[in-house]
Write an enzyme that holds these catalytic residues in place. Structure first.
Site, PDB file in Angstrom:
ATOM      1  N   ASP A  50     -20.976 -17.983  -1.928  1.00 21.63           N
ATOM      2  CA  ASP A  50     -22.006 -17.578  -0.978  1.00 21.63           C
ATOM      3  C   ASP A  50     -22.217 -18.621   0.112  1.00 21.63           C
ATOM      4  O   ASP A  50     -21.762 -19.750   0.009  1.00 21.63           O
ATOM      5  CB  ASP A  50     -23.334 -17.395  -1.712  1.00 21.63           C
ATOM      6  CG  ASP A  50     -23.405 -16.054  -2.416  1.00 21.63           C
ATOM      7  OD1 ASP A  50     -22.529 -15.207  -2.169  1.00 21.63           O
ATOM      8  OD2 ASP A  50     -24.341 -15.875  -3.205  1.00 21.63           O
ATOM      9  N   LYS A  71     -23.345 -14.549   4.496  1.00 17.18           N
ATOM     10  CA  LYS A  71     -23.696 -14.261   5.873  1.00 17.18           C
ATOM     11  C   LYS A  71     -23.169 -15.403   6.746  1.00 17.18           C
ATOM     12  O   LYS A  71     -23.319 -16.554   6.413  1.00 17.18           O
ATOM     13  CB  LYS A  71     -25.212 -14.231   5.974  1.00 17.18           C
ATOM     14  CG  LYS A  71     -25.754 -13.130   6.847  1.00 17.18           C
ATOM     15  CD  LYS A  71     -27.260 -13.220   6.910  1.00 17.18           C
ATOM     16  CE  LYS A  71     -27.933 -12.462   5.776  1.00 17.18           C
ATOM     17  NZ  LYS A  71     -29.368 -12.357   5.921  1.00 17.18           N
ATOM     18  N   MET A 186     -37.091 -18.389   0.609  1.00 17.50           N
ATOM     19  CA  MET A 186     -36.901 -17.418   1.694  1.00 17.50           C
ATOM     20  C   MET A 186     -38.198 -17.143   2.430  1.00 17.50           C
ATOM     21  O   MET A 186     -38.484 -15.999   2.799  1.00 17.50           O
ATOM     22  CB  MET A 186     -36.316 -16.106   1.121  1.00 17.50           C
ATOM     23  CG  MET A 186     -34.918 -16.292   0.557  1.00 17.50           C
ATOM     24  SD  MET A 186     -34.250 -14.840  -0.274  1.00 17.50           S
ATOM     25  CE  MET A 186     -34.964 -15.008  -1.902  1.00 17.50           C
TER      26      MET A 186
HETATM   27  N1  SAH Z   1     -30.283 -18.974  -6.250  1.00 16.16           N
HETATM   28  C1  SAH Z   1     -30.833 -19.904  -5.278  1.00 16.16           C
HETATM   29  C2  SAH Z   1     -31.817 -19.208  -4.361  1.00 16.16           C
HETATM   30  C3  SAH Z   1     -31.180 -18.166  -3.476  1.00 16.16           C
HETATM   31  S1  SAH Z   1     -32.308 -17.425  -2.388  1.00 16.16           S
HETATM   32  C4  SAH Z   1     -31.475 -21.074  -6.004  1.00 16.16           C
HETATM   33  O1  SAH Z   1     -31.656 -21.007  -7.221  1.00 16.16           O
HETATM   34  O2  SAH Z   1     -31.781 -22.077  -5.368  1.00 16.16           O
HETATM   35  C5  SAH Z   1     -32.040 -18.346  -0.921  1.00 16.16           C
HETATM   36  C6  SAH Z   1     -33.206 -19.279  -0.668  1.00 16.16           C
HETATM   37  O3  SAH Z   1     -33.146 -20.381  -1.545  1.00 16.16           O
HETATM   38  C7  SAH Z   1     -33.238 -19.896   0.698  1.00 16.16           C
HETATM   39  O4  SAH Z   1     -33.789 -19.012   1.648  1.00 16.16           O
HETATM   40  C8  SAH Z   1     -34.133 -21.078   0.457  1.00 16.16           C
HETATM   41  O5  SAH Z   1     -35.479 -20.692   0.353  1.00 16.16           O
HETATM   42  C9  SAH Z   1     -33.680 -21.507  -0.910  1.00 16.16           C
HETATM   43  N2  SAH Z   1     -32.629 -22.530  -0.849  1.00 16.16           N
HETATM   44  C10 SAH Z   1     -31.425 -22.486  -1.428  1.00 16.16           C
HETATM   45  N3  SAH Z   1     -30.736 -23.627  -1.208  1.00 16.16           N
HETATM   46  C11 SAH Z   1     -31.545 -24.404  -0.459  1.00 16.16           C
HETATM   47  C12 SAH Z   1     -31.429 -25.713   0.090  1.00 16.16           C
HETATM   48  N4  SAH Z   1     -30.340 -26.457  -0.079  1.00 16.16           N
HETATM   49  N5  SAH Z   1     -32.475 -26.201   0.781  1.00 16.16           N
HETATM   50  C13 SAH Z   1     -33.595 -25.498   0.946  1.00 16.16           C
HETATM   51  N6  SAH Z   1     -33.763 -24.259   0.459  1.00 16.16           N
HETATM   52  C14 SAH Z   1     -32.759 -23.716  -0.242  1.00 16.16           C
END
Ligand code: SAH
Length: 283
Positions: A50, A71, A186
């Site tokens: 992803d 995306k 998000m």
């Molecule tokens: N499965 C992922 C979340 C996916 S949803 C997890 O467990 O972290 C996607 C959201 O995750 C983003 O919009 C943001 O809010 C957060 N996110 C994921 N990686 C990030 C990062 N490196 N820094 C800040 N926010 C992050």
């Protein structure tokens, strides 16, 4: 040139052809991969990853085909159902498939949906958890997601629902009243509505909030602000997603625990940000 770490001796699971391993890649820093993730990277025939997965991680699977399923460049993301069915096809073709997702696959990552589709099609799966941004990202900003003086619970919420709106199904009033610390995934797009919901439900406009973007990567940025000022401050700082937003007193702990700042030579701003007193000198 990919650098290969040798895994310590252990009964590492072997990836069988036709299996899909659904694996969290951690929140960015490749060092946050689990050893199971590394073991999977070493064995996979195909890695489907992803947008939130750091490309450096793919260098650890030089033998595998790398397929991007996120995306990019403003193009709409691949449809969730198409991704799941692609995984089914690859598994049926006898590939060892590594489905790599940012953070933890089961935390706002649609990992449950993908795994369900795989099982419904008779494909064998293994789930490898990862360090989620709402925990690891905050830790890199020096914010403990729980801290005994602050919170006995934490609520993870998404700022989007499937339609892309603020989640209508969320009971902001209850979240506001019942959650000492709220961690929002998000949340950037709808931050104005989310902050307004929380304040309407009784959260104080002066409540501390942190916004951590591209957490755990070299580009990480941290904004410390308040619920009342967050919208203007995000705009002023020009912050962009992905971002984790943390609402609650635990954000104050960054004043003493900004370990990255300290490593760069900054002094802690406040050794006792919650006012609980400093430890007595030991004799
Ligand atoms: N499965 C992922 C979340 C996916 S949803 C997890 O467990 O972290 C996607 C959201 O995750 C983003 O919009 C943001 O809010 C957060 N996110 C994921 N990686 C990030 C990062 N490196 N820094 C800040 N926010 C992050």
């Amino acid at each position: 040139m990919a650098q290969h770490l040798t895994l310590p001796p252990y009964d590492w699971p072997v990836m069988q052809p036709g299996w899909v391993w659904l694996c969290g890649a951690g929140s960015g820093d490749p060092g946050l991969l689990t050893l199971h993730a590394l073991n999977a990277l070493r064995q996979a025939d195909v890695v489907i990853y992803d947008a939130l997965v750091q490309e450096a991680i793919l260098d650890w699977a030089p033998q595998a085909e790398h397929i991007y399923a996120g995306k990019r460049g403003g193009k709409p993301s691949a449809k969730q159902r198409d991704i799941s069915l692609h995984l089914v096809d690859l598994a049926r073709a006898g590939k060892r498939v590594l489905r790599l997702k940012g953070g933890d696959p089961f935390v706002f990552g649609r990992g449950g949906e993908e795994a369900q589709t795989l099982v419904q099609h008779g494909v064998m799966v293994r789930i490898i958890p990862g360090i989620s941004a709402g925990i690891g990202g905050l830790a890199y900003a020096g914010i403990p997601v729980t801290h005994r003086d602050v919170n006995q619970s934490v609520t993870f919420v998404t700022g989007h629902d499937q339609s892309g709106n603020t989640p209508g199904s969320l009971d902001w009033e209850s979240i506001s009243k019942g959650s000492q610390v709220i961690v929002i995934y998000m949340g950037m797009k709808h931050i104005a509505q989310i902050a307004a919901h929380l304040m309407k439900a009784g959260r104080n406009p002066s409540e501390p909030v942190a916004v951590v973007t591209t957490a755990t990567t070299p580009e990480q940025q941290v904004l410390e602000t308040t619920l009342g000022a967050i919208v203007d401050d995000i705009a002023r700082a020009g912050l962009e997603p992905p971002a984790i937003i943390c609402v609650g007193q635990s954000v104050l702990m960054r004043q003493v625990l900004d370990w990255q700042g300290m490593a760069a030579g900054e002094a802690p701003r406040n050794l006792d940000p919650l006012g609980r007193g400093l430890p007595a000198e030991s004799a």
